[in-house]
Structure formats: C-alpha cells, structure tokens
Design a protein around this motif. Structure first.
Motif, mmCIF file in Angstrom:
data_model
loop_
_atom_site.group_PDB
_atom_site.id
_atom_site.type_symbol
_atom_site.label_atom_id
_atom_site.label_comp_id
_atom_site.label_asym_id
_atom_site.label_seq_id
_atom_site.Cartn_x
_atom_site.Cartn_y
_atom_site.Cartn_z
ATOM 1 N N LYS A 179 9.870 -6.317 -5.413
ATOM 2 C CA LYS A 179 8.603 -6.058 -4.737
ATOM 3 C C LYS A 179 8.833 -5.817 -3.240
ATOM 4 C CE LYS A 179 4.512 -8.580 -4.506
ATOM 5 N NZ LYS A 179 3.792 -9.793 -4.823
ATOM 6 N N ALA A 180 9.712 -6.641 -2.652
ATOM 7 C CA ALA A 180 10.014 -6.514 -1.220
ATOM 8 C C ALA A 180 10.673 -5.171 -0.916
ATOM 9 C CB ALA A 180 10.922 -7.660 -0.777
ATOM 10 N N ILE A 181 11.596 -4.743 -1.791
ATOM 11 C CA ILE A 181 12.279 -3.450 -1.596
ATOM 12 C C ILE A 181 11.253 -2.314 -1.629
ATOM 13 C CG2 ILE A 181 13.858 -1.776 -2.683
ATOM 14 C CD1 ILE A 181 15.502 -3.891 -1.443
ATOM 15 N N HIS A 182 10.326 -2.393 -2.573
ATOM 16 C CA HIS A 182 9.288 -1.355 -2.671
ATOM 17 C C HIS A 182 8.425 -1.326 -1.407
ATOM 18 C CE1 HIS A 182 9.563 0.414 -6.756
ATOM 19 N NE2 HIS A 182 10.288 -0.664 -6.963
ATOM 20 N N GLU A 183 8.169 -2.487 -0.835
ATOM 21 C CA GLU A 183 7.384 -2.528 0.410
ATOM 22 C C GLU A 183 8.141 -1.865 1.561
ATOM 23 O OE1 GLU A 183 6.144 -6.567 1.116
ATOM 24 O OE2 GLU A 183 5.025 -6.624 -0.774
ATOM 25 N N VAL A 184 9.441 -2.167 1.659
ATOM 26 C CA VAL A 184 10.278 -1.532 2.695
ATOM 27 C C VAL A 184 10.227 -0.022 2.517
ATOM 28 C CG1 VAL A 184 12.671 -1.225 3.493
ATOM 29 C CG2 VAL A 184 11.855 -3.512 2.896
ATOM 30 N N PHE A 185 10.328 0.399 1.276
ATOM 31 C CA PHE A 185 10.337 1.810 0.944
ATOM 32 C C PHE A 185 9.013 2.484 1.304
ATOM 33 C CE2 PHE A 185 9.940 4.999 -2.632
ATOM 34 C CZ PHE A 185 10.711 5.952 -1.992
ATOM 35 N N GLU A 186 7.900 1.789 1.032
ATOM 36 C CA GLU A 186 6.577 2.358 1.338
ATOM 37 C C GLU A 186 6.390 2.551 2.835
ATOM 38 O OE1 GLU A 186 3.721 -0.162 -0.636
ATOM 39 O OE2 GLU A 186 4.565 0.434 -2.581
#
Length: 386
Positions: free
Chosen positions: A348-355
C-alpha cells in the motif's frame, strides 16, 4: 478525457516480455532526430532520465543493452553488427524504471561540428563508459578522459559510471589488478587536469553472468529520486517480519531498484534473478487464460521456493512491473500470516509513493505544455519579451 488516458499509458509503460515492437532500435532517420528535438525540453529529462552508453568500437555496448533489456542470450550477441548510428530507446518497463538509453557508435567524433555534444550531455542522468578489459585499454582511457571532461563542463550533475567489461575471460587476480590499474590511471588523468572533484564509479561486468545486471541496478538506483523512501520501507518491512534480505525488482529487466540496508551478496542476487525467471516462465506456460489471454504476471502472482539450507525464497507482486523477493529462515516463515499482513501494508505504501510521483509527472507535463503555448504566438514565431 482520452488525452489523459494516453498520457497515463505513456508514463507507466507497457510490460514487454521479449522483443515487442516498442523495444526495437529507433528508426535511423527519425530516431535521433526526434531525440534532438526532445533535448531542449527541461521537463522531458526530469520525467525520463537519459543514460548514455559510450566506449570504443567493439567494447560490448550494444550487447549489454540487448542482454539486459531484450532478454537476448549472451551467445547470440556474437552476431550483432557494429553500431554505426546513435540508437535511442525508451525503457519504460516499470513505474520506477523509466528512462532512455542512447547507444553511441564507438567512432563518434566530439570535434565534428555536426555533433552537438552540449545538447546531448545537458539532459543526461548517467554516462556509462564501457572499457574492454581483454584489450589494450590505453586508447579507451584517453577517450574516457575526453568524454568525461567534455560532459562535466556541460552538466556537473551527470553520474559517471565505468564498466570494466568482458571480465569473464580474466582470472580473479587479473580482474582485481585490471580494476586497480584502470581506477588509478583514470583518476590520475583527472587529477592532472585539476578535476579531482569528478567522481567515477567502477564496475567489473560480463554479459555471461549476473554482474551486468547488478551494475545496471546500481546505475539506475542513483536516478530514482524515491530511493531513500523505498529503502526505508524495506527496512521497516524486514525488521518487523523476521526477514533476512529483501529486494524490489523490476520484473522485466531483473534490475533491482531498491534493497534494504544490509549488504548485497552476489549469490543472493543471482538466486533472486533465477527465481524471477522461473516464475515468469512457468506463468507463461500455466498462468495464461485460454487462448493466451491476460498477462503471465499479475496481482495474484506469488511464489515460494524452499532451498536445501533452511532458507525460503518468497516472491510477491507489488505493482504490475515490480516484485518483492525475500529471503526468510524456515522458522520465521512459519509466521507467514504476519509476513503477508506486513507485506500488504508495504504494498500500500509503495502504491502511495507511486501515486505521488504520477501526480508530479502529470503536473510537470501540463506546466511544460502551458509554457510552450505561452512562448509561441498563433503563427508559431516566438514572442519577444520586452
């Protein structure tokens, strides 16, 4: 609208399992020309850093590119013809690994008035200079010095990476001696020119083992602004899950874009690469729906391989281009529920960084477009600022 969707695709890129149409070399006429037009746009290089592959003829530049980004078998590279034009290629295999590679012919002449090296170096993130370690490298060192000094004058932010290549033919002692000698001579040349502040990184590489993938991983990591965040997330993840080592891999190229702060052991890295190959190969056979629909690697992709030394290799999908590969002791793997829960939080954290990154990239593109519109009047002539 439609425009936005197109934009999204262009940035995230499409996974390319093999030699798809997008992965071929740029057209000789349009490829370089298009690239030259792109130089002046400051936003293009922030979105896609440029990596230059330079070195003398037959030093192995094109082979490196084909093996790392096109899954070409090292033996097939023997039949590659010599590069006689600048080949530009976009590598957009992953959300984080998003860059252009420029493969330069060995005989390129910096003093040729038609070669605008200032424009090329200005938008470059990393310059990889390939030296054939099995050949007399005095001429290569002279060319390295000329290239680095020219590039540094134009752009002080370039990362200079030296691949001491084709070391598979050297004994271990000879490898170390060659690296020491090249390191010493290259840095002495810079010191004599009063350029001690230029930092060169050296790597021993060969396309016949994983050393070329590891060297490319290090080069690419320096171009990822989110690297400290990714490393931090991996550290938190492994310390709370009882994991020995974790890598975040770009599945297509097998470049690892981040790992935790414990040292990387070459054997560990090789095992991860082999695991990714096994997962993709088996998924291509058994993982596709009827009539070959779908992709072999998706959010359900996961794999567990138990080694004979009480270590477990665990692979999980993070994004459609990234995989997390972990090394876990068998006794720690008994708490798989805890690992999976922590992985869910990590993903979830990686996806947030990506967004966040996607938003920044989008706003830059919009800004870039507005600036271009402002700078031109309706008939296309630049407006003179009073």
């Amino acid at each position: 609208g439609d425009d936005d969707e197109e934009e999204e695709d262009e940035l995230v890129g499409l996974a390319d399992y093999g030699d798809g149409p997008d992965s071929s070399d740029a057209d000789p006429d349009s490829g370089t020309e298009e690239g030259v037009l792109d130089f002046s746009d400051p936003f293009s290089t922030e979105v896609k850093p440029r990596i230059l592959l330079m070195g003398l003829r037959r030093s192995g530049k094109s082979s490196i590119q084909k093996v790392v980004f096109h899954k070409m078998s090292p033996n097939e590279t023997l039949f590659l013809e010599s590069t006689n034009k600048i080949c530009r290629e976009d590598v957009s295999n992953s959300s984080f690994v998003n860059f252009q590679i420029w493969d330069f012919p060995g005989q390129i002449d910096f003093f040729d008035p038609t070669f605008d090296y200032e424009m090329i170096f200005r938008g470059t993130g990393a310059l990889i200079f390939v030296i054939d370690s099995q050949d007399d490298y005095m001429e290569a060192l002279a060319r390295l010095h000329l290239t680095v000094t020219r590039a540094y004058k134009v752009n002080t932010d370039i990362n200079f990476e030296v691949f001491i290549h084709k070391v598979d033919g050297l004994s271990d002692d000879h490898k170390i001696e060659t690296q020491r000698d090249i390191h010493q001579r290259a840095n002495d040349d810079l010191a004599d020119a009063g350029l001690e502040k230029i930092h060169l990184s050296f790597y021993l590489t060969s396309i016949y083992d994983h050393s070329i993938f590891e060297a490319f991983s290090k080069v690419v990591q320096k171009l990822i602004p989110q690297l400290p965040t990714l490393e931090n997330l991996l550290n938190i993840f492994i310390s709370n899950s009882g994991i020995e080592k974790a890598f975040l891999f770009d599945v297509v190229s097998k470049i690892y874009i981040a790992t935790d702060s414990t040292p990387v052991d070459m054997q560990t890295y090789e095992l991860c690469c082999d695991m990714i190959d096994v997962v993709i190969d088996i998924s291509c056979i058994y993982g596709l729906k009827e009539h070959g629909a779908g992709t072999p690697y998706d959010k359900e992709s996961t794999a567990i391989i138990k080694l004979n030394n009480t270590t477990v290799l665990y692979l999980k999908e993070v994004t459609k281009f990234l995989a997390l590969v972990c090394f876990v002791r068998e006794e720690s793997f008994e708490r798989k529920g805890l690992i999976d829960y922590n992985f869910h939080c990590f993903r979830k954290a990686i996806h947030e960084v990506f967004e966040v990154r996607m938003k920044v990239v989008k706003s830059r593109k919009v800004q870039s477009r507005l600036q271009k519109k402002k700078a031109a009047t309706p008939n296309g002539t630049p407006r003179v600022l009073l």
